[in-house]
Design a protein around this motif. Sequence first.
Motif, PDB file in Angstrom:
ATOM      1  N   ARG A  22       9.448  73.866 106.834  1.00 27.43           N
ATOM      2  CA  ARG A  22       9.002  75.171 106.358  1.00 27.43           C
ATOM      3  C   ARG A  22       9.626  75.482 105.001  1.00 27.43           C
ATOM      4  O   ARG A  22       8.967  76.042 104.115  1.00 27.43           O
ATOM      5  N   GLY A  23      10.885  75.132 104.835  1.00 29.05           N
ATOM      6  CA  GLY A  23      11.560  75.375 103.570  1.00 29.05           C
ATOM      7  C   GLY A  23      11.059  74.502 102.444  1.00 29.05           C
ATOM      8  O   GLY A  23      11.113  74.881 101.274  1.00 29.05           O
ATOM      9  N   ASN A  24      10.618  73.304 102.776  1.00 30.94           N
ATOM     10  CA  ASN A  24      10.030  72.383 101.807  1.00 30.94           C
ATOM     11  C   ASN A  24      10.940  72.162 100.587  1.00 30.94           C
ATOM     12  O   ASN A  24      10.485  72.143  99.447  1.00 30.94           O
ATOM     13  N   ASP A  25      12.237  72.032 100.845  1.00 31.75           N
ATOM     14  CA  ASP A  25      13.199  71.784  99.776  1.00 31.75           C
ATOM     15  C   ASP A  25      13.851  70.425 100.032  1.00 31.75           C
ATOM     16  O   ASP A  25      14.608  70.263 100.990  1.00 31.75           O
ATOM     17  N   ARG A  26      13.584  69.478  99.137  1.00 35.83           N
ATOM     18  CA  ARG A  26      14.049  68.107  99.345  1.00 35.83           C
ATOM     19  C   ARG A  26      15.575  68.026  99.387  1.00 35.83           C
ATOM     20  O   ARG A  26      16.149  67.342 100.239  1.00 35.83           O
ATOM     21  N   GLY A  27      16.227  68.742  98.478  1.00 30.89           N
ATOM     22  CA  GLY A  27      17.688  68.688  98.429  1.00 30.89           C
ATOM     23  C   GLY A  27      18.333  69.175  99.709  1.00 30.89           C
ATOM     24  O   GLY A  27      19.261  68.558 100.232  1.00 30.89           O
ATOM     25  N   THR A  28      17.818  70.293 100.242  1.00 30.89           N
ATOM     26  CA  THR A  28      18.350  70.829 101.492  1.00 30.89           C
ATOM     27  C   THR A  28      18.113  69.858 102.639  1.00 30.89           C
ATOM     28  O   THR A  28      19.006  69.628 103.469  1.00 30.89           O
ATOM     29  N   ALA A  29      16.909  69.283 102.685  1.00 30.47           N
ATOM     30  CA  ALA A  29      16.577  68.352 103.762  1.00 30.47           C
ATOM     31  C   ALA A  29      17.487  67.134 103.737  1.00 30.47           C
ATOM     32  O   ALA A  29      17.990  66.695 104.784  1.00 30.47           O
ATOM     33  N   VAL A  30      17.724  66.579 102.544  1.00 28.14           N
ATOM     34  CA  VAL A  30      18.587  65.409 102.427  1.00 28.14           C
ATOM     35  C   VAL A  30      20.014  65.756 102.878  1.00 28.14           C
ATOM     36  O   VAL A  30      20.657  64.988 103.597  1.00 28.14           O
ATOM     37  N   ALA A  31      20.506  66.931 102.485  1.00 27.41           N
ATOM     38  CA  ALA A  31      21.860  67.335 102.859  1.00 27.41           C
ATOM     39  C   ALA A  31      21.998  67.479 104.372  1.00 27.41           C
ATOM     40  O   ALA A  31      22.985  67.027 104.966  1.00 27.41           O
TER      41      ALA A  31
END
Length: 409
Positions: free
Chosen positions: A67-76
């Motif tokens: 839902r957030g669709n933020d690559r950096g957050t997902a990787v972290a």
Amino acid sequence: MGKKAVLIGALDTKGEEFRFVKNTIEACGHATLIIDTGVIGDPLFQPDVPADEVAAAGGSSLEELRRGNDRGTAVAVMTRGAAKIAAELEREGVIGGAFGMGGTAGTTVASAALQALPIGIPKLLVSTVASGNTRPYVGVKDIMMMYSVVDIAGINKLSRRILSNAAYALAGMIRETGKEEEAVDDRTTLGITMFGVTTPCATRVREALEKKGYDLLVFHATGTGGMAMEELIKAGYIKGVADITTTELADELVGGIFSAGPNRLEAAGQSGIPQVVSIGALDMVNFGPPETVPDKFKDRVFYQHNPTTTLMRTTVDENRVLGRILAGKLNESAAPTVVVFPKGGVSLLDVTAKPFEGIEERQALYEEIRQHLKADIPLIEMEQDINDPAVADMISDQLLKLLEHSKEG
């Protein structure tokens, strides 16, 4: 069936490649366990640990990441989760070896999981960035990185060969339970720090301690070497240290490439293990090829150690600061500690008629250590240089005395 080969990666974007590696390892007779770190879509095949479990271990949920669709957050999040799950599997005795592959994101996630595993467990990482700076991915663990040459995008003539090599390499490293059991080695393990310019001293100390029945680990003081030694001290693996080569303190202070970080020279003291400390190679700061040396140092004294390593002489002022740093760290120690100061030179380059001969620099270093070191920490002064056999013998003798005393205590 013995321990398993654990494969860590994104089965939504790299599923075909992971299935190929999985099948190859299983054909070698090893069971596999697959951890899915993919966030974008559904996995190509069913993993043993699904991505939603990895996300939860990382402190979020798969739905929230999508839902957030933020690559950096997902990787972290997936990085934290993969590391946590890998460490848990290791505690359960599941892991015989671990494998990861990917681009920058996949390498980041998988390397965190591999770094969470103890030294000695086979770890292999196929990566598009393996030909560059691998320090962030390897850290202080025994991770093998293999350059993928081409992007990890499908099975083709070249990728099939590279991934086959990787799979066979991991399979060959994994030992089945009950096979080729290692001989029991109950020797006490000690650590030594060494540089090329302190090799005669470190070698003589190592040989003397080995003759007394100790198991010696020698660490090359290139930043990661010092960090690895301190990591093993914290883990309880190393029971005493001959910290001959403290040069990494100079790189941390001045900005060289071989810094071991701000906490170097602290682990032994915090762990309470005996340590004999000297000042090996504090005459130098390390840089790469000459063109990489910052312009602000252009008027300094240099020595070209080899085409890729440029050494810069530390100044009188820098040695004053280094003396205070070394004394301050040792003053915080809860460990039996001795300092051996060779007044005749701190490296092969810091002796009479050699490029880094520095009488004033050594005197500044000595005065600051003497002035700031606590009175209950012995400071043994020797007229010889650090590579004189008498200095090596003093270091080994002092460490043996500390070790014997700690046994009696």
